[in-house]
Design a protein around this motif. Structure first.
Motif, PDB file in Angstrom:
ATOM      1  N   ILE A   1       3.485  -1.596  -1.155  1.00  0.00           N
ATOM      2  CA  ILE A   1       4.580  -2.495  -0.787  1.00  0.00           C
ATOM      3  C   ILE A   1       5.539  -1.853   0.204  1.00  0.00           C
ATOM      4  O   ILE A   1       6.192  -2.540   0.990  1.00  0.00           O
ATOM      5  CB  ILE A   1       5.346  -2.963  -2.054  1.00  0.00           C
ATOM      6  CG1 ILE A   1       6.287  -4.121  -1.711  1.00  0.00           C
ATOM      7  CG2 ILE A   1       6.116  -1.805  -2.706  1.00  0.00           C
ATOM      8  CD1 ILE A   1       6.917  -4.778  -2.918  1.00  0.00           C
ATOM      9  N   ASP A   2       5.606  -0.509   0.239  1.00  0.00           N
ATOM     10  CA  ASP A   2       6.557   0.148   1.123  1.00  0.00           C
ATOM     11  C   ASP A   2       5.913   1.198   2.033  1.00  0.00           C
ATOM     12  O   ASP A   2       6.621   2.006   2.636  1.00  0.00           O
ATOM     13  CB  ASP A   2       7.676   0.801   0.304  1.00  0.00           C
ATOM     14  CG  ASP A   2       7.176   1.905  -0.621  1.00  0.00           C
ATOM     15  OD1 ASP A   2       5.953   1.970  -0.864  1.00  0.00           O
ATOM     16  OD2 ASP A   2       8.004   2.698  -1.106  1.00  0.00           O
ATOM     17  N   GLU A   3       4.594   1.189   2.167  1.00  0.00           N
ATOM     18  CA  GLU A   3       3.915   2.186   2.991  1.00  0.00           C
ATOM     19  C   GLU A   3       2.811   1.544   3.816  1.00  0.00           C
ATOM     20  O   GLU A   3       2.134   0.626   3.351  1.00  0.00           O
ATOM     21  CB  GLU A   3       3.261   3.265   2.134  1.00  0.00           C
ATOM     22  CG  GLU A   3       4.210   4.163   1.379  1.00  0.00           C
ATOM     23  CD  GLU A   3       3.446   5.144   0.511  1.00  0.00           C
ATOM     24  OE1 GLU A   3       3.310   6.313   0.908  1.00  0.00           O
ATOM     25  OE2 GLU A   3       2.965   4.726  -0.552  1.00  0.00           O
ATOM     26  N   ALA A   4       2.610   2.072   5.028  1.00  0.00           N
ATOM     27  CA  ALA A   4       1.508   1.617   5.869  1.00  0.00           C
ATOM     28  C   ALA A   4       0.984   2.783   6.690  1.00  0.00           C
ATOM     29  O   ALA A   4       1.766   3.592   7.212  1.00  0.00           O
ATOM     30  CB  ALA A   4       1.956   0.493   6.793  1.00  0.00           C
ATOM     31  N   PHE A   5      -0.333   2.892   6.779  1.00  0.00           N
ATOM     32  CA  PHE A   5      -0.975   3.829   7.701  1.00  0.00           C
ATOM     33  C   PHE A   5      -1.230   3.117   9.016  1.00  0.00           C
ATOM     34  O   PHE A   5      -1.599   1.933   9.032  1.00  0.00           O
ATOM     35  CB  PHE A   5      -2.306   4.334   7.137  1.00  0.00           C
ATOM     36  CG  PHE A   5      -2.181   5.369   6.060  1.00  0.00           C
ATOM     37  CD1 PHE A   5      -1.877   6.696   6.368  1.00  0.00           C
ATOM     38  CD2 PHE A   5      -2.363   5.013   4.735  1.00  0.00           C
ATOM     39  CE1 PHE A   5      -1.768   7.644   5.366  1.00  0.00           C
ATOM     40  CE2 PHE A   5      -2.262   5.954   3.727  1.00  0.00           C
ATOM     41  CZ  PHE A   5      -1.960   7.282   4.047  1.00  0.00           C
TER      42      PHE A   5
ATOM     43  N   MET B   1      10.676  -8.772   1.983  1.00  0.00           N
ATOM     44  CA  MET B   1      11.148  -7.732   2.896  1.00  0.00           C
ATOM     45  C   MET B   1       9.999  -6.825   3.317  1.00  0.00           C
ATOM     46  O   MET B   1       9.924  -6.383   4.466  1.00  0.00           O
ATOM     47  CB  MET B   1      12.266  -6.929   2.234  1.00  0.00           C
ATOM     48  CG  MET B   1      13.537  -7.708   1.977  1.00  0.00           C
ATOM     49  SD  MET B   1      14.285  -8.414   3.464  1.00  0.00           S
ATOM     50  CE  MET B   1      14.747  -6.933   4.351  1.00  0.00           C
ATOM     51  N   SER B   2       9.085  -6.553   2.394  1.00  0.00           N
ATOM     52  CA  SER B   2       7.916  -5.747   2.729  1.00  0.00           C
ATOM     53  C   SER B   2       7.087  -6.426   3.812  1.00  0.00           C
ATOM     54  O   SER B   2       6.640  -5.781   4.774  1.00  0.00           O
ATOM     55  CB  SER B   2       7.062  -5.525   1.480  1.00  0.00           C
ATOM     56  OG  SER B   2       5.825  -4.914   1.815  1.00  0.00           O
ATOM     57  N   GLN B   3       6.874  -7.728   3.668  1.00  0.00           N
ATOM     58  CA  GLN B   3       6.093  -8.460   4.663  1.00  0.00           C
ATOM     59  C   GLN B   3       6.760  -8.390   6.039  1.00  0.00           C
ATOM     60  O   GLN B   3       6.081  -8.250   7.062  1.00  0.00           O
ATOM     61  CB  GLN B   3       5.930  -9.912   4.230  1.00  0.00           C
ATOM     62  CG  GLN B   3       4.993 -10.721   5.109  1.00  0.00           C
ATOM     63  CD  GLN B   3       4.749 -12.109   4.565  1.00  0.00           C
ATOM     64  OE1 GLN B   3       5.531 -12.632   3.780  1.00  0.00           O
ATOM     65  NE2 GLN B   3       3.656 -12.718   4.977  1.00  0.00           N
ATOM     66  N   ARG B   4       8.070  -8.449   6.080  1.00  0.00           N
ATOM     67  CA  ARG B   4       8.790  -8.364   7.354  1.00  0.00           C
ATOM     68  C   ARG B   4       8.618  -6.983   7.981  1.00  0.00           C
ATOM     69  O   ARG B   4       8.399  -6.868   9.191  1.00  0.00           O
ATOM     70  CB  ARG B   4      10.275  -8.669   7.130  1.00  0.00           C
ATOM     71  CG  ARG B   4      10.539 -10.084   6.649  1.00  0.00           C
ATOM     72  CD  ARG B   4      12.009 -10.343   6.431  1.00  0.00           C
ATOM     73  NE  ARG B   4      12.228 -11.674   5.865  1.00  0.00           N
ATOM     74  CZ  ARG B   4      13.305 -12.416   6.101  1.00  0.00           C
ATOM     75  NH1 ARG B   4      14.266 -11.963   6.884  1.00  0.00           N
ATOM     76  NH2 ARG B   4      13.422 -13.609   5.555  1.00  0.00           N
TER      77      ARG B   4
ATOM     78  N   TYR C   1      11.581  -8.899  -7.465  1.00  0.00           N
ATOM     79  CA  TYR C   1      10.303  -8.701  -6.780  1.00  0.00           C
ATOM     80  C   TYR C   1      10.068  -9.700  -5.652  1.00  0.00           C
ATOM     81  O   TYR C   1       9.387  -9.383  -4.679  1.00  0.00           O
ATOM     82  CB  TYR C   1       9.162  -8.766  -7.797  1.00  0.00           C
ATOM     83  CG  TYR C   1       9.227  -7.657  -8.827  1.00  0.00           C
ATOM     84  CD1 TYR C   1       9.196  -6.323  -8.445  1.00  0.00           C
ATOM     85  CD2 TYR C   1       9.339  -7.949 -10.185  1.00  0.00           C
ATOM     86  CE1 TYR C   1       9.273  -5.302  -9.380  1.00  0.00           C
ATOM     87  CE2 TYR C   1       9.408  -6.942 -11.127  1.00  0.00           C
ATOM     88  CZ  TYR C   1       9.373  -5.619 -10.724  1.00  0.00           C
ATOM     89  OH  TYR C   1       9.452  -4.612 -11.656  1.00  0.00           O
ATOM     90  N   ALA C   2      10.611 -10.900  -5.764  1.00  0.00           N
ATOM     91  CA  ALA C   2      10.452 -11.871  -4.679  1.00  0.00           C
ATOM     92  C   ALA C   2      11.125 -11.364  -3.408  1.00  0.00           C
ATOM     93  O   ALA C   2      10.568 -11.462  -2.306  1.00  0.00           O
ATOM     94  CB  ALA C   2      11.034 -13.219  -5.095  1.00  0.00           C
ATOM     95  N   LEU C   3      12.315 -10.798  -3.546  1.00  0.00           N
ATOM     96  CA  LEU C   3      13.023 -10.242  -2.401  1.00  0.00           C
ATOM     97  C   LEU C   3      12.260  -9.047  -1.827  1.00  0.00           C
ATOM     98  O   LEU C   3      12.058  -8.949  -0.609  1.00  0.00           O
ATOM     99  CB  LEU C   3      14.432  -9.815  -2.821  1.00  0.00           C
ATOM    100  CG  LEU C   3      15.253  -9.070  -1.756  1.00  0.00           C
ATOM    101  CD1 LEU C   3      15.545  -9.966  -0.572  1.00  0.00           C
ATOM    102  CD2 LEU C   3      16.547  -8.523  -2.346  1.00  0.00           C
TER     103      LEU C   3
ATOM    104  N   VAL D   1       6.541  -6.034  11.639  1.00  0.00           N
ATOM    105  CA  VAL D   1       7.094  -5.251  12.756  1.00  0.00           C
ATOM    106  C   VAL D   1       6.163  -4.103  13.113  1.00  0.00           C
ATOM    107  O   VAL D   1       5.856  -3.859  14.289  1.00  0.00           O
ATOM    108  CB  VAL D   1       8.503  -4.721  12.402  1.00  0.00           C
ATOM    109  CG1 VAL D   1       9.014  -3.795  13.502  1.00  0.00           C
ATOM    110  CG2 VAL D   1       9.476  -5.873  12.197  1.00  0.00           C
ATOM    111  N   ILE D   2       5.698  -3.384  12.101  1.00  0.00           N
ATOM    112  CA  ILE D   2       4.812  -2.242  12.349  1.00  0.00           C
ATOM    113  C   ILE D   2       3.515  -2.692  13.016  1.00  0.00           C
ATOM    114  O   ILE D   2       3.057  -2.082  13.996  1.00  0.00           O
ATOM    115  CB  ILE D   2       4.516  -1.511  11.029  1.00  0.00           C
ATOM    116  CG1 ILE D   2       5.794  -0.900  10.456  1.00  0.00           C
ATOM    117  CG2 ILE D   2       3.459  -0.427  11.241  1.00  0.00           C
ATOM    118  CD1 ILE D   2       5.634  -0.337   9.052  1.00  0.00           C
TER     119      ILE D   2
END
Length: 426
Positions: A106-110, A86-89, A80-82, A93-94
């Motif tokens: 953790i893996d989705e953004a509107f 990675m999610s924050q990175r 989960y730390a990884l 970018v988005i």
């Protein structure tokens, strides 16, 4: 192309996120099927596209271990730390490419693309390309006039990836209706299996059927959520972008032990550890807790083991985020509910009745958290934020406990620990 005056949303979703994170630092696995396991390496919780033919989501690992090995599927313990890093990175970018962004999971953004000029489908492809280049994580992008349609457009972008290239703009009514007719009602955001069964009884089987249904009737028979879903599918925006996640009303930290625990001391260590993690989340959203619940239980599915479960709610003397006070209260609570003679499998800490500073009325004669404590907690978080979680911790929190959950197949913490950095060999 002039900017649109109508609302436009995009949903950017990472493909097989946990499995993709494992591949970033293991290019040798780029075409290898991968699964990621839950706590204690129990069940399959993530699958790469190549692994889906061999295992279902949620299957116990011990049942499918031999099948996976036979077909060359590589299994990883959850890291989960990884994944969090990675999610924050990815989100960074988005956020740098869109006017406003809501991190949904953790893996989705509107993203709100309303008023953005130019070819939005090309913008989606640019986002996809940049995220892949900067993080190594592949994403799909769905664009539409409502959040629910954007979610469905993202589903279409992945389902028909060969035709869409991972990006699908569904603002055109013809394209929208084609997708609605091709997708089941269960494919729609917020429509789970149970609700889909209720809708099927009303002859609402496809997303198109749901979009054509009378919203008021759906509200009366089910809920306002289903009504808004139907309206959004028909093109009427009902959900706005939440640029900032609202504070949680409860914060829970719960883990299964790596092995059964019979003594009180390791359970006290576990509870202290969970309080530490929970209070970090509490302070991160700038909240205070007024109540604390501590619970422990044995395994519930082995017929040969004696079963016991108990919990206690503690009223705190004042709203607080002080890990020292919360740890002391939690340890006193676990002492009262522990019973010898049982093999415990899990402990849980729940921070309840949360509030923001200034949202509660102080009792003139009641104690309150001191400014000195506020500064101490800030120093604690600053040190752990700079040097890594657990650098400074309560004395009751062990560094490497024996009871910690099993993660025998875990990859390195490539981005969060200096001693686990990626090494390039010449």
């Amino acid at each position: 192309m002039p900017p649109s005056t109508s609302p436009v949303f995009a949903l950017i979703d990472c493909n097989s996120f946990y499995a993709s994170c494992e591949r970033v630092f293991r290019p040798d696995l780029v075409r290898t099927p991968i699964v990621v396991l839950s706590n204690n390496d129990g069940c399959v919780i993530a699958r790469s596209a190549e692994a889906k033919q061999w295992v279902k989501m949620g299957q116990p690992y011990f049942q499918v271990r031999d099948v996976l090995r036979r077909h060359g599927v590589v299994a990883f313990s959850s890291n989960y730390a990884l994944y969090g890093d990675m999610s924050q990175r990815v989100m960074t970018v988005i956020e740098g490419m869109v006017p406003a962004c809501e991190v949904y999971s953790i893996d989705e953004a509107f993203a709100d693309l309303s008023g953005v000029p130019g070819d939005l489908e090309q913008l989606g492809r640019d986002i996809r390309e940049r995220v892949l280049k900067y993080t190594g994580i592949p994403v799909g992008v769905g664009i539409a006039g409502t959040k629910t349609l954007a979610k469905l457009a993202n589903h279409a972008a992945k389902r028909w990836a060969a035709q869409t290239g991972g990006v699908y703009d569904m603002r055109d009514p013809v394209r929208r209706d084609w997708v609605l007719k091709k997708c089941q009602a269960s494919d729609v955001w917020g429509i789970g299996p149970r609700m889909a069964a209720h809708l099927t009884a009303l002859n609402i089987r496809s997303a198109w059927d749901l979009a054509q249904a009378d919203p008021w009737s759906l509200r009366k028979q089910f809920s306002v959520v289903v009504e808004k879903t139907a309206r959004e599918l028909s093109g009427t925006p009902c959900l706005e972008l939440q640029a900032q996640e609202p504070p949680r009303q409860e914060i829970c930290c719960s883990r299964m032990f790596g092995e059964r625990v019979s003594e009180l001391q390791p359970i006290r260590q576990a509870v202290a550890t969970y309080v530490m993690r929970a209070t970090q989340k509490l302070r991160a959203q700038r909240s205070l807790a007024r109540k604390l619940r501590v619970s422990i239980r044995t395994g519930m599915f082995n017929p040969e083991e004696a079963k016991y479960a108990s919990g206690v709610v503690v009223q705190l003397p004042y709203p607080t985020d002080d890990v020292r006070l919360l740890t002391r209260m939690a340890l006193e609570a676990v002492d009262t509910i522990f019973r010898p003679g049982f093999r415990y499998s899990k402990a849980e800490v729940l921070l309840m009745d949360l509030c923001q500073p200034g949202e509660f009325s102080d009792d003139l004669f009641a104690p309150r958290q001191s400014p000195t404590c506020d500064r101490l907690m800030q120093v604690l978080d600053d040190i752990n934020g700079r040097w890594g979680a657990g650098t400074m911790r309560a004395a009751s929190v062990p560094a490497a406990p024996d009871w910690e959950m099993r993660r025998e197949l875990m990859s390195q913490s490539f981005t969060t620990q200096f001693n686990a950095l990626w090494r390039a060999r010449s």
